[in-house]
Design a protein around this motif. Structure first.
Motif, PDB file in Angstrom:
ATOM      1  N   ARG A 144       0.832  -1.205   0.000  1.00 33.59           N
ATOM      2  CA  ARG A 144       0.000   0.000   0.000  1.00 33.59           C
ATOM      3  C   ARG A 144       0.868   1.257   0.000  1.00 33.59           C
ATOM      4  N   CYS A 145       0.272   2.311  -0.516  1.00 35.96           N
ATOM      5  CA  CYS A 145       0.957   3.608  -0.516  1.00 35.96           C
ATOM      6  C   CYS A 145       0.886   4.186   0.890  1.00 35.96           C
ATOM      7  N   ARG A 146       2.042   4.429   1.476  1.00 36.55           N
ATOM      8  CA  ARG A 146       2.094   4.960   2.837  1.00 36.55           C
ATOM      9  C   ARG A 146       1.940   6.479   2.776  1.00 36.55           C
ATOM     10  N   VAL A 147       0.977   7.004   3.515  1.00 30.18           N
ATOM     11  CA  VAL A 147       0.667   8.425   3.419  1.00 30.18           C
ATOM     12  C   VAL A 147       0.743   9.087   4.788  1.00 30.18           C
ATOM     13  N   GLN A 158     -11.176  11.674  10.615  1.00 29.25           N
ATOM     14  CA  GLN A 158     -12.178  10.915   9.874  1.00 29.25           C
ATOM     15  C   GLN A 158     -11.573  10.276   8.632  1.00 29.25           C
ATOM     16  N   LEU A 159     -10.684  11.019   7.975  1.00 30.32           N
ATOM     17  CA  LEU A 159     -10.012  10.468   6.803  1.00 30.32           C
ATOM     18  C   LEU A 159      -9.146   9.269   7.187  1.00 30.32           C
ATOM     19  N   ALA A 160      -8.392   9.391   8.283  1.00 32.48           N
ATOM     20  CA  ALA A 160      -7.539   8.286   8.729  1.00 32.48           C
ATOM     21  C   ALA A 160      -8.360   7.056   9.056  1.00 32.48           C
ATOM     22  N   GLN A 161      -9.498   7.253   9.719  1.00 28.61           N
ATOM     23  CA  GLN A 161     -10.370   6.136  10.075  1.00 28.61           C
ATOM     24  C   GLN A 161     -10.885   5.441   8.816  1.00 28.61           C
ATOM     25  N   ALA A 162     -11.254   6.236   7.826  1.00 30.32           N
ATOM     26  CA  ALA A 162     -11.789   5.658   6.592  1.00 30.32           C
ATOM     27  C   ALA A 162     -10.730   4.911   5.799  1.00 30.32           C
ATOM     28  N   LEU A 163      -9.476   5.381   5.873  1.00 37.27           N
ATOM     29  CA  LEU A 163      -8.415   4.785   5.060  1.00 37.27           C
ATOM     30  C   LEU A 163      -7.809   3.530   5.686  1.00 37.27           C
ATOM     31  N   LYS A 164      -8.097   3.290   6.933  1.00 37.32           N
ATOM     32  CA  LYS A 164      -7.458   2.146   7.592  1.00 37.32           C
ATOM     33  C   LYS A 164      -7.818   0.823   6.936  1.00 37.32           C
ATOM     34  N   PRO A 171      -2.433   4.981   6.017  1.00 40.80           N
ATOM     35  CA  PRO A 171      -2.081   6.177   6.782  1.00 40.80           C
ATOM     36  C   PRO A 171      -1.158   5.810   7.938  1.00 40.80           C
ATOM     37  N   VAL A 172      -0.028   6.518   8.079  1.00 43.85           N
ATOM     38  CA  VAL A 172       0.954   6.134   9.092  1.00 43.85           C
ATOM     39  C   VAL A 172       1.166   7.203  10.156  1.00 43.85           C
ATOM     40  N   ALA A 173       0.784   8.470   9.870  1.00 41.51           N
ATOM     41  CA  ALA A 173       1.014   9.515  10.873  1.00 41.51           C
ATOM     42  C   ALA A 173       0.256  10.775  10.474  1.00 41.51           C
ATOM     43  N   PHE A 174       0.132  11.692  11.445  1.00 40.72           N
ATOM     44  CA  PHE A 174      -0.418  13.025  11.214  1.00 40.72           C
ATOM     45  C   PHE A 174       0.699  14.055  11.334  1.00 40.72           C
ATOM     46  N   ALA A 175       0.503  15.195  10.657  1.00 45.68           N
ATOM     47  CA  ALA A 175       1.299  16.397  10.906  1.00 45.68           C
ATOM     48  C   ALA A 175       0.311  17.534  11.099  1.00 45.68           C
ATOM     49  N   ASP A 176       0.556  18.371  12.105  1.00 48.40           N
ATOM     50  CA  ASP A 176      -0.380  19.456  12.365  1.00 48.40           C
ATOM     51  C   ASP A 176       0.368  20.641  12.976  1.00 48.40           C
ATOM     52  N   SER A 180      -0.797  21.968  20.444  1.00 52.33           N
ATOM     53  CA  SER A 180      -1.499  21.206  21.482  1.00 52.33           C
ATOM     54  C   SER A 180      -1.823  19.789  21.042  1.00 52.33           C
ATOM     55  N   LEU A 181      -1.801  19.532  19.734  1.00 49.54           N
ATOM     56  CA  LEU A 181      -2.065  18.184  19.224  1.00 49.54           C
ATOM     57  C   LEU A 181      -0.788  17.384  19.026  1.00 49.54           C
ATOM     58  N   GLN A 182       0.333  18.084  18.879  1.00 48.70           N
ATOM     59  CA  GLN A 182       1.604  17.396  18.613  1.00 48.70           C
ATOM     60  C   GLN A 182       2.005  16.534  19.801  1.00 48.70           C
ATOM     61  N   GLY A 183       2.389  15.286  19.523  1.00 44.78           N
ATOM     62  CA  GLY A 183       2.758  14.339  20.568  1.00 44.78           C
ATOM     63  C   GLY A 183       1.634  13.418  20.977  1.00 44.78           C
ATOM     64  N   LEU A 184       0.387  13.747  20.560  1.00 43.66           N
ATOM     65  CA  LEU A 184      -0.743  12.883  20.880  1.00 43.66           C
ATOM     66  C   LEU A 184      -0.844  11.736  19.882  1.00 43.66           C
ATOM     67  N   THR A 185      -1.667  10.761  20.186  1.00 42.41           N
ATOM     68  CA  THR A 185      -1.987   9.668  19.272  1.00 42.41           C
ATOM     69  C   THR A 185      -3.486   9.711  19.018  1.00 42.41           C
ATOM     70  N   LEU A 186      -3.865   9.914  17.779  1.00 43.08           N
ATOM     71  CA  LEU A 186      -5.274  10.007  17.394  1.00 43.08           C
ATOM     72  C   LEU A 186      -5.599   8.880  16.432  1.00 43.08           C
ATOM     73  N   VAL A 187      -6.691   8.186  16.708  1.00 45.73           N
ATOM     74  CA  VAL A 187      -7.125   7.006  15.939  1.00 45.73           C
ATOM     75  C   VAL A 187      -5.947   6.079  15.625  1.00 45.73           C
ATOM     76  N   GLY A 188      -5.062   5.943  16.593  1.00 44.63           N
ATOM     77  CA  GLY A 188      -3.949   5.015  16.457  1.00 44.63           C
ATOM     78  C   GLY A 188      -2.740   5.565  15.728  1.00 44.63           C
ATOM     79  N   LEU A 189      -2.753   6.833  15.357  1.00 43.85           N
ATOM     80  CA  LEU A 189      -1.640   7.418  14.602  1.00 43.85           C
ATOM     81  C   LEU A 189      -1.013   8.557  15.404  1.00 43.85           C
ATOM     82  N   PRO A 190       0.314   8.657  15.409  1.00 38.97           N
ATOM     83  CA  PRO A 190       0.971   9.748  16.140  1.00 38.97           C
ATOM     84  C   PRO A 190       0.846  11.069  15.384  1.00 38.97           C
TER      85      PRO A 190
END
Length: 626
Positions: A144-147, A158-164, A171-176, A180-190
Motif C-alpha cells: 500500500r501507498c504509505r501516506v 475521519q479520513l484516517a479512520q476511513a483509510l485504515k 495512513p501512518v502519521a499526522f502532521a499538524d 497542542s495536538l503534537q505528541g498525541l496519538t489520534l485514531v492510532g496514529l501519532p
C-alpha cells in the motif's frame, strides 16, 4: 495465501464465515463451562451435551443465515453487524437452554447468559483477527501507498479512520501546526510537528501527503503544497464539504479584480470626437495587432469607422485571437478586416502589404517590450525594435502613407536597458524621417509608461503568484512606476496622432508614480488575503524583495529635458528634445547592423552607449555571444 483468498467467490467466503461461527460455538461453550462453578469438570459436562450440540449448531446456522451475518464483508463488520452477532449469540444460548431443559443435562440459568456473552465476544474477536490476517496478506501481495495526513482535526481523523481499511492506502502519521495536538496519538496514529516531516518521511517511507484542512485558505494550502513537493512528495488535497456538494461552484467563476482598480485614481475616458476624422474612411494598419496595446488600438480604431483595418502580427496565435474577436464587429460595421501574418523586419512583405491595401495610417505598436527578456536577448530585441521600425517607417514614406505613429515607452528616456535603448533608437529613426525635406508623411511618436493589465505587466503577475500561494515578488521596496489603463493610453495615442504635424514626441499625462510595494499589498488584499510580514506572521501571502533585475531603474522618466509644451488636449504634452542628423542616424544604424549580423552583443551595446543619451550599460553586459 493471497491467490487462495482472492480465488474464493462471494458465496464461498460466506461459507467460510458461517463455518468459523459454528466452530466457535463449542469453543465458547467449553470456555463457559470452564469458568462456571459446576459439579463436574468442564470437559465431562461438554461430553454430556454432545447429543444436543448438533441441534444447537443447526439452530445457530439457521439463525445466522436468516440474519445475513455470513454475507457481511470483513471490512464492513461494524455496529450493525455486531448487533447481528449479539442476536445470534442470544438466540443460540436460548436454543441451548431449551434443548438442555428437555433432553438434559440441565444447566444453571447463569451458564446460558455467560455462554451468550462468550459466544458474542468470540465472534467479534474472530472477525477482527480475520480482517487483520486478510489485510496483512493483501498488503504483502500489493504494497500500500504509505501516506502522511497533514491536519489532525476532525477532517483528518475521519479520513484516517476511513483509510485504515483501504486496499491501497496506509495512513501512518499526522502532521499538524497546532502544538497542542503534537505528541498525541489520534485514531492510532501519532501527531508530529510539520518541522519533522522530512525526518518522518524518510523513517516511515512515506510517498504521499494528504492535506486534510479544507478550511485553510487556498494560498496557505498552496504554500504547504510547494514546501512538501520540494521534499519529493506527491501532495493531494481533500476537498471541503462545500466543494463536494457544489456550493463553491460560484467561487470558481469569480474573476480577479480588474487591474484598473489599482490605478490609484479615476480612470479617464477620453472621447475621440473630432480626432476620429483622422482614421475615418481610411485604410489603417496596426503593427503588433495581437498585443495588449495593438489589440486595443484595433478596437478603438474600429469605432472610428475606417474603410479597412489591416492587422499585422508576427504571432499566429495572437493574430488568430484578435481576428476572431474583431471579425464580427468589423462585419457588422461594414469594415474590411485584413489579417496579415508577418514581421515588420521583412522589407519585401512590408512594401507589399502597404501598397496592396493602400494603407493611409500606420500605428506601429510591434515591439519586444519585456525588459528582462530583451536584456537577456539583446540582438533579437534590437533587430525587431530598431530595424523593424526603420523598415516599416521607410516603406510608409515611400508608399505615401499619410500618418505614421510610433508607440514608444518611458523606458526610452535615459534607458538603463536594451529594450529602452531600442525604443529610443526607434524614436530617433522616426524623428529623422520626419525632418527630411519634402517629407509628405506625418511621422510622430507617443511616449507613455506602464499599462495596467497588459501581457507580462505587474498586476497579472501578482495575481498569478497569489493564485499559486505566493510569495509576491517585488524588486525593491522603493521602486515606483507610472501607470495608466490600456483604454486611456490608446485613446490618447489616437488623439495625439490626430494633432500631429510631424516630428513631435508626445508625452501622456500619467499622473503620479505608484510605489510597487504598495501596489503588491493592494492586489493581495483585493484577493481577500492578508499580507504575511513581521507585523502579521500568520498572514496568507508574503512579499519577497528580490532586488532590481538587470536593466531596471528605481523610477522611470517621461522626458529627457523636462521641457513640456501644452497641446490642445490637457492630458497630452509635447517634449522638446534634440534630434540626430540624417548622417548620424545612418551611422548608428550601419554600426548596429554590423554588430547584429556578427552576433556581437558587446559591439551592439557599444553602439547604444555612443548614440543613446543617458544609456548606462549594466555591469554584467558586454559579453560576446558564441
Amino acid at each position: 495465501m493471497y491467490n487462495l483468498i482472492s480465488a474464493l467467490s462471494r458465496r464461498q467466503k460466506s461459507y467460510v464465515f458461517l463455518a468459523a461461527d459454528l466452530a466457535l460455538l463449542p469453543l465458547a461453550l467449553l470456555f463457559t463451562l470452564q469458568v462456571q462453578p459446576l459439579p463436574d469438570p468442564a470437559l465431562t459436562t461438554l461430553v454430556s451435551l454432545l447429543p444436543v450440540l448438533p441441534y444447537v449448531m443447526a439452530a445457530a446456522a439457521g439463525m445466522a443465515l436468516w440474519l445475513g451475518l455470513p454475507h457481511v464483508q470483513l471490512n464492513a463488520y461494524e455496529r450493525h453487524a455486531a448487533v447481528q452477532s449479539g442476536l445470534l449469540a442470544g438466540g443460540t444460548a436460548l436454543a441451548l437452554a431449551l434443548l438442555t431443559a428437555v433432553f438434559g443435562p440441565a444447566l444453571p440459568s447463569g451458564t446460558h447468559v455467560v455462554f451468550a456473552i462468550c459466544y458474542f465476544l468470540s465472534m467479534v474477536v474472530a472477525r477482527a483477527a480475520m480482517l487483520q490476517l486478510v489485510l496483512m496478506v493483501y498488503r504483502r501481495a500489493n504494497p500500500r501507498c504509505r501516506v502522511l495526513i497533514y491536519g489532525a482535526g476532525n477532517t483528518g481523523t475521519q479520513l484516517a479512520q476511513a483509510l485504515k481499511a483501504h486496499d491501497g492506502i496506509d495512513p501512518v502519521a499526522f502532521a499538524d501546526d497546532n502544538s497542542s495536538l503534537q505528541g498525541l496519538t489520534l485514531v492510532g496514529l501519532p501527531v508530529f510537528s510539520p518541522a519533522r516531516i522530512a525526518e518522518i518521511v524518510q523513517a516511515r517511507q512515506i510517498r504521499r501527503v494528504l492535506l486534510a484542512m479544507p478550511s485553510q485558505s487556498q494560498p496557505r494550502q498552496a504554500q504547504i503544497t510547494q514546501r512538501l513537493q520540494q521534499l519529493g512528495l506527491e501532495v493531494q488535497a481533500l476537498p471541503s464539504f462545500a466543494q463536494l456538494i457544489g456550493e463553491e461552484a460560484l467561487v470558481d467563476k469569480l474573476t480577479p479584480v480588474a487591474p484598473q482598480a489599482f490605478l490609484g485614481r479615476a480612470a479617464r475616458n477620453v472621447p475621440l470626437k473630432e480626432a476620429a476624422g483622422s482614421y475615418q474612411s481610411k485604410a489603417v494598419l496596426v503593427s503588433g495587432a495581437g498585443g495588449s496595446i495593438g489589440s486595443e488600438l484595433c478596437r478603438q480604431v474600429l469605432t472610428c469607422r475606417p474603410a479597412k483595418l489591416v492587422l499585422f502580427e508576427l504571432s499566429e496565435l495572437a493574430l488568430y485571437t484578435v481576428h476572431q474577436e474583431l471579425g464580427p464587429l468589423a462585419e457588422a460595421a461594414g469594415i474590411e478586416l485584413v489579417p496579415v501574418l508577418g514581421s515588420v523586419t521583412d522589407p519585401r512583405q512590408v512594401r507589399m502589404v502597404l501598397n496592396r491595401h493602400g494603407v493611409e495610417v500606420v500605428l506601429h505598436a510591434a515591439a519586444y517590450k519585456h525588459v528582462p527578456l530583451v536584456e537577456a536577448n539583446p540582438l533579437p530585441g534590437l533587430a525587431n525594435n530598431v530595424f523593424g521600425t526603420q523598415t516599416l517607417a521607410r516603406a510608409a514614406a515611400r508608399a505615401g502613407v499619410e500618418r505614421f505613429i510610433l508607440i514608444s515607452s518611458d523606458k526610452a528616456v535615459n534607458p538603463a536597458n536594451v529594450m529602452g535603448a531600442s525604443k529610443r533608437m526607434a524614436e530617433l529613426i522616426v524623428q529623422d524621417l520626419a525632418t527630411r525635406p519634402g517629407q509628405k508623411t506625418v511621422f510622430t511618436m507617443v511616449r507613455f509608461g506602464n499599462v495596467l493589465g497588459s501581457s507580462g505587466s505587474v498586476v497579472p503577475l501578482f495575481q498569478e503568484q497569489i493564485s499559486r500561494g505566493g510569495p509576491v515578488t517585488v524588486t525593491d521596496p522603493n521602486v515606483k512606476r507610472f501607470f495608466m489603463t490600456i483604454s486611456e493610453a490608446v485613446q490618447l495615442v489616437l488623439q495625439a496622432g490626430d494633432m500631429a504635424q510631424g516630428g513631435e514626441v508626445f508625452v501622456l499625462d500619467m499622473g503620479e508614480p505608484v510605489p510597487i510595494l504598495q501596489l503588491a499589498r493592494q492586489v493581495i488584499e483585493s484577493a481577500g488575503h492578508s499580507v504575511r510580514d513581521a507585523d502579521n506572521p500568520d498572514g496568507d501571502i508574503a512579499i519577497d524583495i528580490i532586488g532590481l533585475r538587470p536593466g531596471e531603474k528605481m523610477e522611470e522618466e517621461l522626458t529627457l529635458t523636462e521641457e513640456l509644451v501644452h497641446t490642445r488636449h490637457q492630458k497630452i504634452f509635447c517634449a522638446r528634445e534634440t534630434v540626430l542628423s540624417e548622417i548620424e542616424v545612418a551611422g548608428f544604424l550601419r554600426s548596429l547592423r554590423q554588430a547584429v549580423a556578427a552576433g556581437d552583443e558587446a559591439a551592439a551595446r557599444q553602439v547604444i552607449q555612443r548614440w543613446v543619451e543617458g544609456y548606462c550599460q549594466p555591469p554584467q553586459a558586454g559579453r560576446k555571444s558564441s
